[in-house]
Design a protein around this motif. Sequence first.
Motif, mmCIF file in Angstrom:
data_model
loop_
_atom_site.group_PDB
_atom_site.id
_atom_site.type_symbol
_atom_site.label_atom_id
_atom_site.label_comp_id
_atom_site.label_asym_id
_atom_site.label_seq_id
_atom_site.Cartn_x
_atom_site.Cartn_y
_atom_site.Cartn_z
ATOM 1 N N GLU A 134 -32.831 34.178 96.390
ATOM 2 C CA GLU A 134 -33.609 34.914 95.401
ATOM 3 C C GLU A 134 -32.734 35.209 94.189
ATOM 4 O O GLU A 134 -31.519 35.434 94.306
ATOM 5 N N THR A 135 -33.330 35.230 93.018
ATOM 6 C CA THR A 135 -32.584 35.449 91.774
ATOM 7 C C THR A 135 -32.971 36.774 91.146
ATOM 8 O O THR A 135 -34.034 37.329 91.417
ATOM 9 N N CYS A 136 -32.089 37.269 90.294
ATOM 10 C CA CYS A 136 -32.295 38.542 89.612
ATOM 11 C C CYS A 136 -33.439 38.400 88.608
ATOM 12 O O CYS A 136 -33.509 37.431 87.857
ATOM 13 N N GLN A 137 -34.349 39.383 88.608
ATOM 14 C CA GLN A 137 -35.476 39.354 87.690
ATOM 15 C C GLN A 137 -35.080 39.699 86.269
ATOM 16 O O GLN A 137 -35.859 39.481 85.338
ATOM 17 N N ALA A 138 -33.861 40.229 86.083
ATOM 18 C CA ALA A 138 -33.433 40.617 84.741
ATOM 19 C C ALA A 138 -32.652 39.523 84.038
ATOM 20 O O ALA A 138 -32.896 39.225 82.870
ATOM 21 N N CYS A 139 -31.685 38.897 84.762
ATOM 22 C CA CYS A 139 -30.830 37.906 84.108
ATOM 23 C C CYS A 139 -30.905 36.529 84.732
ATOM 24 O O CYS A 139 -30.355 35.573 84.195
ATOM 25 N N GLY A 140 -31.558 36.393 85.915
ATOM 26 C CA GLY A 140 -31.698 35.091 86.544
ATOM 27 C C GLY A 140 -30.546 34.676 87.426
ATOM 28 O O GLY A 140 -30.540 33.578 87.965
ATOM 29 N N ALA A 141 -29.519 35.545 87.595
ATOM 30 C CA ALA A 141 -28.380 35.196 88.447
ATOM 31 C C ALA A 141 -28.771 35.276 89.923
ATOM 32 O O ALA A 141 -29.704 35.994 90.305
ATOM 33 N N PRO A 176 -39.207 44.667 87.233
ATOM 34 C CA PRO A 176 -38.437 43.852 86.279
ATOM 35 C C PRO A 176 -38.416 44.506 84.908
ATOM 36 O O PRO A 176 -39.372 45.177 84.509
ATOM 37 N N PRO A 177 -37.311 44.362 84.180
ATOM 38 C CA PRO A 177 -37.215 44.991 82.862
ATOM 39 C C PRO A 177 -38.217 44.387 81.889
ATOM 40 O O PRO A 177 -38.573 43.216 81.971
ATOM 41 N N VAL A 178 -38.663 45.194 80.957
ATOM 42 C CA VAL A 178 -39.608 44.754 79.926
ATOM 43 C C VAL A 178 -38.816 44.195 78.752
ATOM 44 O O VAL A 178 -37.955 44.866 78.195
#
Length: 230
Positions: free
Chosen positions: A46-53, A71-73
């Motif tokens: 799974e990847t981070c919803q903010a930066c994709g890492a 997730p951040p707006v």
Amino acid sequence: MATCPQGHTSSDEEFCDVCGREIGGAPVLVADAPPVAEPALPAAGETCQACGAALAGRFCEECGHDSLAAPPVVAQPAQPVVPDVPPVPADRLPEAATWTATVTADRAYFDSVMAVDGPDAAGINFPPYCPDRHFPLAGKEISIGRQSRSRGIHPDIDLIGPPEDPGVSHLHALLLAQEDGSWSIVDLDSANGTAVNEEPKPLRPNVPRALANGDRIYIGAWTRITLRRS
């Protein structure tokens, strides 16, 4: 000492000193609170919803975002304001200037050449019919002359005819495009010279001479070339 329905010892025989319940009242049952579920950690891959890492735990090691949080707006960039400009009518749009060279036989010029009585004047006659020829001007240089296949000369404005003006050199003159969109004429040291308008003297060879709309170029025995801008 009295005991309340909840089991508290009270010195007051009517109401409990601890919870305030009536001593002789019925006990109040309190439901057990439901167990709190443990938050689910991110699954493998799974990847981070903010930066994709890639996530190795609950918190992203790149940006620190909590994977269990929303997730951040991302703020959308403001769109530029385009003024409402009405279209220009088609009949008012500027048109690109075009130049045309019109070749014809000029009787007055022919008579002036014959009056000089050159060596070949006796064998030259004014053509009984010479339709106008139109040559659009495009490019940086326009050569004027008469075609010669044996010498490999193929001018842009070819005056080979018919009728053929024998006074025109095979490579007679050159039209040069100017930066302002106009043209200039250069005589290439022709045998019979080049004149502009009614100027008394012919052009000096290899020296450009600026031209304007409507100017007339005279070469050969009767040829007149008129430049027109549209």
